[in-house]
Write an enzyme that holds these catalytic residues in place. Sequence first.
Site, PDB file in Angstrom:
ATOM      1  N   LYS A  42      32.597  50.807  39.441  1.00 18.67           N
ATOM      2  CA  LYS A  42      33.675  50.186  38.701  1.00 18.67           C
ATOM      3  C   LYS A  42      33.429  48.689  38.547  1.00 18.67           C
ATOM      4  CE  LYS A  42      36.702  53.180  41.387  1.00 18.67           C
ATOM      5  NZ  LYS A  42      37.614  53.170  42.519  1.00 18.67           N
ATOM      6  N   GLY A  43      32.486  48.171  39.304  1.00 15.65           N
ATOM      7  CA  GLY A  43      32.296  46.718  39.375  1.00 15.65           C
ATOM      8  C   GLY A  43      31.992  46.049  38.051  1.00 15.65           C
ATOM      9  N   ASP A  99      27.410  44.692  38.306  1.00 18.06           N
ATOM     10  CA  ASP A  99      28.106  43.509  38.809  1.00 18.06           C
ATOM     11  C   ASP A  99      27.201  42.624  39.659  1.00 18.06           C
ATOM     12  OD1 ASP A  99      27.966  45.406  40.836  1.00 18.06           O
ATOM     13  OD2 ASP A  99      30.091  45.317  41.365  1.00 18.06           O
ATOM     14  N   ASP A 102      21.774  43.574  44.819  1.00 14.87           N
ATOM     15  CA  ASP A 102      21.649  43.165  46.215  1.00 14.87           C
ATOM     16  C   ASP A 102      20.314  43.705  46.732  1.00 14.87           C
ATOM     17  OD1 ASP A 102      22.568  42.151  48.700  1.00 14.87           O
ATOM     18  OD2 ASP A 102      23.533  44.023  49.217  1.00 14.87           O
ATOM     19  N   LYS A 130      21.426  38.505  44.290  1.00 11.47           N
ATOM     20  CA  LYS A 130      21.078  37.974  45.619  1.00 11.47           C
ATOM     21  C   LYS A 130      19.605  38.278  45.829  1.00 11.47           C
ATOM     22  CE  LYS A 130      25.506  39.032  47.973  1.00 11.47           C
ATOM     23  NZ  LYS A 130      26.128  40.011  48.914  1.00 11.47           N
ATOM     24  N   VAL A 152      30.745  38.630  48.304  1.00 11.56           N
ATOM     25  CA  VAL A 152      31.542  38.025  47.240  1.00 11.56           C
ATOM     26  C   VAL A 152      32.439  39.059  46.571  1.00 11.56           C
ATOM     27  CG1 VAL A 152      29.822  36.227  46.824  1.00 11.56           C
ATOM     28  CG2 VAL A 152      29.719  38.324  45.496  1.00 11.56           C
ATOM     29  N   ASP A 158      34.537  44.272  44.534  1.00  9.42           N
ATOM     30  CA  ASP A 158      35.568  44.608  45.507  1.00  9.42           C
ATOM     31  C   ASP A 158      35.086  44.499  46.939  1.00  9.42           C
ATOM     32  OD1 ASP A 158      33.838  46.962  45.306  1.00  9.42           O
ATOM     33  OD2 ASP A 158      35.315  47.914  46.611  1.00  9.42           O
ATOM     34  N   ARG A 164      39.369  43.076  43.051  1.00 12.76           N
ATOM     35  CA  ARG A 164      38.655  43.182  41.771  1.00 12.76           C
ATOM     36  C   ARG A 164      39.304  42.322  40.689  1.00 12.76           C
ATOM     37  NH1 ARG A 164      34.915  47.471  42.055  1.00 12.76           N
ATOM     38  NH2 ARG A 164      35.546  49.245  43.303  1.00 12.76           N
TER      39      ARG A 164
HETATM   40  P1  IMP Z   1      22.361  47.445  46.222  1.00  9.52           P
HETATM   41  O1  IMP Z   1      22.088  48.904  46.047  1.00  9.52           O
HETATM   42  O2  IMP Z   1      22.125  46.998  47.642  1.00  9.52           O
HETATM   43  O3  IMP Z   1      21.641  46.564  45.220  1.00  9.52           O
HETATM   44  O4  IMP Z   1      23.910  47.274  46.081  1.00  9.52           O
HETATM   45  C1  IMP Z   1      24.489  47.037  44.889  1.00  9.52           C
HETATM   46  C2  IMP Z   1      25.948  47.371  44.971  1.00  9.52           C
HETATM   47  O5  IMP Z   1      26.516  47.011  46.223  1.00  9.52           O
HETATM   48  C3  IMP Z   1      26.669  46.578  43.923  1.00  9.52           C
HETATM   49  O6  IMP Z   1      26.755  47.285  42.726  1.00  9.52           O
HETATM   50  C4  IMP Z   1      28.012  46.357  44.574  1.00  9.52           C
HETATM   51  O7  IMP Z   1      28.847  47.452  44.284  1.00  9.52           O
HETATM   52  C5  IMP Z   1      27.736  46.343  46.043  1.00  9.52           C
HETATM   53  N1  IMP Z   1      27.620  44.965  46.558  1.00  9.52           N
HETATM   54  C6  IMP Z   1      26.511  44.335  47.004  1.00  9.52           C
HETATM   55  N2  IMP Z   1      26.784  43.081  47.392  1.00  9.52           N
HETATM   56  C7  IMP Z   1      28.110  42.909  47.175  1.00  9.52           C
HETATM   57  C8  IMP Z   1      29.014  41.788  47.364  1.00  9.52           C
HETATM   58  O8  IMP Z   1      28.670  40.678  47.838  1.00  9.52           O
HETATM   59  N3  IMP Z   1      30.299  42.006  47.006  1.00  9.52           N
HETATM   60  C9  IMP Z   1      30.742  43.183  46.481  1.00  9.52           C
HETATM   61  N4  IMP Z   1      29.941  44.242  46.286  1.00  9.52           N
HETATM   62  C10 IMP Z   1      28.637  44.103  46.630  1.00  9.52           C
HETATM   63 MG    MG Z   2      28.479  48.206  41.976  1.00 11.98          MG
END
Ligand code: IMP
Ligand code: MG
Length: 178
Positions: A42-43, A99, A102, A130, A152, A158, A164
């Site tokens: 939903k982000g 959104d 990470d 990040k 964040v 969220d 959100r």
């Molecule tokens: P990844 O698979 O580790 O790249 O995670 C990505 C997902 O984790 C994003 O789409 C977000 O939903 C969530 N996420 C990662 N970091 C944050 C943050 O700082 N705040 C909120 N959601 C985050």
């Molecule tokens: Mg997400």
Amino acid sequence: MLSDIEKVLVSEDELREINARLGKQITEDFKDKKLLVLGILKGCVFFMTDLVRNINLPLSIDFMAVSSYGSGTESTGRVKIIKDIDIDLSGYDVLIVEDILDSGRTLKYVSDILKTRGAISIKIATLLDKPERRVAPITPDYVGCDVPDEFVVGYGLDYNQEYRNLPYIGQLKRSVYE
Ligand code: IMP
Ligand code: MG
């Protein structure tokens, strides 16, 4: 400012500038292409609705919802599709809208699936990045801005489904999740 927020990292004005800049760049890059903007729910919703209104091209939109089984603030890479796309991807140049990038595990999983679905190309637009946290080999094509390695929230992002609707990106106080 909400008391759970340590500080504002990206203000409403800065978000407007980001959407204008990325929209202009995407408009140039996708001229003469059949663009499908694919939001990861939903982000993505706040970023995506503002971004597409800055893209001056005919385009289609669709959404995918995935859950990346995390403990509160970490994703694990075990991703589950909650809602799949409705549109047949053949012939489309797909722009995934996320959104925040990470570890990159979620987008690695999603883009690997989409590659088997007949899209001509797959590009990635993320509002926030990040980069120092990356584990999976994912490089975004469009980035709003980098953020430090802090949790964040706001403008779609969220913590436990809250925050959100904040109109800015804020750094969540550690006391909220630690
Ligand atoms: P990844 O698979 O580790 O790249 O995670 C990505 C997902 O984790 C994003 O789409 C977000 O939903 C969530 N996420 C990662 N970091 C944050 C943050 O700082 N705040 C909120 N959601 C985050
Ligand atoms: Mg997400």
